[in-house]
Design an enzyme around this catalytic site. Structure first.
Site, PDB file in Angstrom:
ATOM      1  N   PRO A  49      -3.758   0.133  18.993  1.00 26.09           N
ATOM      2  CA  PRO A  49      -3.515  -0.345  17.631  1.00 26.09           C
ATOM      3  C   PRO A  49      -3.619   0.713  16.529  1.00 26.09           C
ATOM      4  O   PRO A  49      -3.288   0.425  15.379  1.00 26.09           O
ATOM      5  CB  PRO A  49      -4.588  -1.424  17.453  1.00 26.09           C
ATOM      6  CG  PRO A  49      -5.657  -1.089  18.431  1.00 26.09           C
ATOM      7  CD  PRO A  49      -4.982  -0.439  19.588  1.00 26.09           C
ATOM      8  N   LYS A 106       1.503  -0.211  15.087  1.00 24.04           N
ATOM      9  CA  LYS A 106       2.919  -0.284  15.430  1.00 24.04           C
ATOM     10  C   LYS A 106       3.321  -1.525  16.242  1.00 24.04           C
ATOM     11  O   LYS A 106       4.514  -1.821  16.369  1.00 24.04           O
ATOM     12  CB  LYS A 106       3.317   0.965  16.253  1.00 24.04           C
ATOM     13  CG  LYS A 106       3.404   2.237  15.431  1.00 24.04           C
ATOM     14  CD  LYS A 106       4.753   2.342  14.741  1.00 24.04           C
ATOM     15  CE  LYS A 106       4.793   3.368  13.649  1.00 24.04           C
ATOM     16  NZ  LYS A 106       4.553   2.839  12.295  1.00 24.04           N
ATOM     17  N   TYR A 130       4.131   6.369   9.907  1.00 17.36           N
ATOM     18  CA  TYR A 130       3.294   5.199   9.610  1.00 17.36           C
ATOM     19  C   TYR A 130       4.094   4.119   8.874  1.00 17.36           C
ATOM     20  O   TYR A 130       3.967   2.933   9.173  1.00 17.36           O
ATOM     21  CB  TYR A 130       2.083   5.622   8.783  1.00 17.36           C
ATOM     22  CG  TYR A 130       0.980   4.589   8.738  1.00 17.36           C
ATOM     23  CD1 TYR A 130      -0.047   4.594   9.667  1.00 17.36           C
ATOM     24  CD2 TYR A 130       0.969   3.596   7.753  1.00 17.36           C
ATOM     25  CE1 TYR A 130      -1.053   3.642   9.642  1.00 17.36           C
ATOM     26  CE2 TYR A 130      -0.024   2.638   7.717  1.00 17.36           C
ATOM     27  CZ  TYR A 130      -1.034   2.663   8.665  1.00 17.36           C
ATOM     28  OH  TYR A 130      -2.027   1.719   8.628  1.00 17.36           O
ATOM     29  N   HIS A 148       0.861  -1.192   0.000  1.00 18.49           N
ATOM     30  CA  HIS A 148       0.000   0.000   0.000  1.00 18.49           C
ATOM     31  C   HIS A 148       0.888   1.230   0.000  1.00 18.49           C
ATOM     32  O   HIS A 148       1.707   1.421   0.894  1.00 18.49           O
ATOM     33  CB  HIS A 148      -0.923   0.006   1.229  1.00 18.49           C
ATOM     34  CG  HIS A 148      -2.067  -0.958   1.135  1.00 18.49           C
ATOM     35  ND1 HIS A 148      -3.304  -0.722   1.672  1.00 18.49           N
ATOM     36  CD2 HIS A 148      -2.163  -2.172   0.518  1.00 18.49           C
ATOM     37  CE1 HIS A 148      -4.110  -1.737   1.402  1.00 18.49           C
ATOM     38  NE2 HIS A 148      -3.437  -2.638   0.711  1.00 18.49           N
ATOM     39  N   TYR A 159      -9.039   5.336   7.481  1.00 19.76           N
ATOM     40  CA  TYR A 159      -9.171   5.714   8.895  1.00 19.76           C
ATOM     41  C   TYR A 159     -10.225   6.817   8.942  1.00 19.76           C
ATOM     42  O   TYR A 159     -10.012   7.897   8.392  1.00 19.76           O
ATOM     43  CB  TYR A 159      -7.840   6.249   9.446  1.00 19.76           C
ATOM     44  CG  TYR A 159      -6.794   5.185   9.713  1.00 19.76           C
ATOM     45  CD1 TYR A 159      -6.028   4.645   8.687  1.00 19.76           C
ATOM     46  CD2 TYR A 159      -6.560   4.734  11.009  1.00 19.76           C
ATOM     47  CE1 TYR A 159      -5.078   3.668   8.941  1.00 19.76           C
ATOM     48  CE2 TYR A 159      -5.602   3.768  11.269  1.00 19.76           C
ATOM     49  CZ  TYR A 159      -4.868   3.235  10.239  1.00 19.76           C
ATOM     50  OH  TYR A 159      -3.924   2.276  10.497  1.00 19.76           O
TER      51      TYR A 159
END
Ligand code: FAD
Ligand code: DHB
Length: 396
Positions: free
Chosen positions: A297, A301, A389, A77, A206
């Site tokens: 979560p 990570k 990220y 991704h 998200y």
């Protein structure tokens, strides 16, 4: 009762991502280890947990000879979508920081690691019980356990690696007056589902909404993973499939976007906690992964941090075992904790930006929207998120 004594260089407690990766990295350095694990192999290989691998985790697996399917069966991704105010806003990881993440479930990583270790002749003991690290403040520590055949075993070693997760025995072997527990619980949990459905979006979503957070993730072209913020004590069985879909749809609604629904075949509630144990070492006991720290979560990570810890630990153990100098063990905790605290901050920040606290005021919601607007419209804001990220370079 039969009792056995055996010896290795590094006794590893726990066959999760931390323990198995450590055993693999040590073997590559010619260091012998034994892994003891309370669960059986089938349970480990089927427990649903994390799904996002940082670029550095993928590079480690593929670059150190793990027989992994991440590049063939996982999905790269190059960005992620934030949905708020009824619209989607993409963050372009590849364009901003030249890095990506991979969707490849944790239990598939564990299958790959176990197969690779067993093919190399590793000593992995599944289904053990009554595991006790002993003598860790001396130079002859050991791990005592009962093996799957019911024999009591004394596993002598040079170092014990406590990789047994947040509910293991290793952390509690650090006396309370010798450690600081940094702890925070959040007033919400995540309701997670697996559903037989096609993907609704090419990248993870998200979503911030006035009903709370939702996350749309994926596993395969036919199986999707989704989460939504819920009460920490939510009873998953109290929700019908229709109610779950209605709640998820409401949280991602806007500009014509809708989730593709399907049959829900797995559900559960995940608690949200931040925890750090400082120090990560007590004598010859070294903690790694969730045994030393837990992150909520939201930043994906947990698994990646476990892998980053043991990259540092493998290097430190090699130096210690080659030189016999105790002081070589000193650098592990401070080096690992630097990344741990950065990841703690990132996970806390993502959590606080996206979730609706139970007492949220209109001010709180508008402030979150202002923050999301900054992160998605400012190049600097988006680059910070993309860098964190996809994972900072590993500082070993
Ligand atoms: P673990 O994976 O917990 O491995 C520890 C191992 O030690 C286990 O196999 C356990 O059986 C074994 N063990 C325990 N006690 C003993 C003992 N006394 N003796 C021997 N062995 C023992 N992270 C994310 O980023 N995203 C997610 O969506 C996400 N979902 C999660 C869902 C759940 C239900 C949980 C529990 C965690 C989730 N995480 C998630 C976190 C992520 O899975 C962990 O950070 C990661 O597994 C840490 O790896 P580890 O090897 O340190 O610990
Ligand atoms: C998944 C889990 C996470 O915690 C996250 O932030 C993203 C994706 C997942 O299980 O797919």
């Amino acid at each position: 009762m039969n009792s056995l004594t055996t010896r290795t260089q590094v006794a590893i407690i726990g066959a999760g991502p931390a323990g198995l990766t450590l055993s693999h990295l040590l073997a590559a350095r010619g260091i012998d280890s034994v892994v003891v694990e309370t669960r059986d192999r089938a349970a480990i290989e089927s427990t649903i947990r994390a799904g996002v691998l940082e670029q550095g985790t993928v590079d480690l697996l593929t670059g150190t000879g793990v027989d992994t399917r991440v590049r063939t069966e996982g999905a790269r991704h190059d960005g992620v979508e934030f949905r708020f105010g009824g619209r989607g806003h993409r963050i372009d990881f590849a364009g901003l920081v030249g890095r990506s993440v991979w969707l490849y479930p944790q239990h598939e990583v564990l299958k790959d690691l176990i197969a690779t270790r067993l093919a190399a002749g590793a000593d992995l003991r599944f289904g053990v019980s009554d595991v006790v690290p002993v003598g860790v403040e001396t130079d002859s520590p050991a791990v005592h356990f009962t093996d799957a055949q019911g024999r009591r075993v004394e596993l002598r070693c040079d170092v014990v690696a406590g990789c047994d997760g947040s509910a293991g025995v290793s952390r509690t072997a650090l006396p309370e007056d010798r450690r600081v527990d940094h702890f925070r619980t959040y007033p919400f949990g995540w309701f997670g589902i697996l559903a037989e459905a096609p993907p609704s979006s090419p990248e993870l979503v998200y979503a911030h909404s006035d009903r709370g957070f939702a996350l749309i993730s994926t596993r395969t072209p036919d199986v999707q993973r989704m989460y939504f913020q819920c009460a920490p004590d939510e009873d998953p069985s109290a929700w019908s499939d229709a109610r779950i879909w209605d709640e998820l749809q409401a949280r991602v609604a806007g500009d014509g976007f809708a989730l593709k629904e399907g049959s829900i075949f797995q559900r559960g509630v995940i608690p949200m906690r931040s925890y750090v144990c400082d120090p990560m070492r007590f004598g010859r006991l070294m903690l790694a992964g969730d045994a030393a720290h837990t992150v909520p979560p939201t930043g994906a990570k947990g698994l990646n941090l476990a892998v980053a810890d043991v990259i540092v630990l493998a290097r430190v153990l090699e130096e210690f075992l080659a030189s016999g100098e105790e002081r070589r063990l000193d650098s592990y905790g401070p080096t690992a904790l630097r990344r741990v605290w950065r990841a703690q901050h990132f996970s806390w920040w993502m959590t606080s930006m996206l979730h609706t606290p139970p007492e949220a005021t209109p001010f709180d919601l508008q402030r979150q929207l202002g923050e999301l607007d900054m992160v998605t419209s400012s190049r600097a804001g988006a680059a910070y998120l993309a860098e964190a990220y996809t994972g900072w370079p590993i500082d070993d």
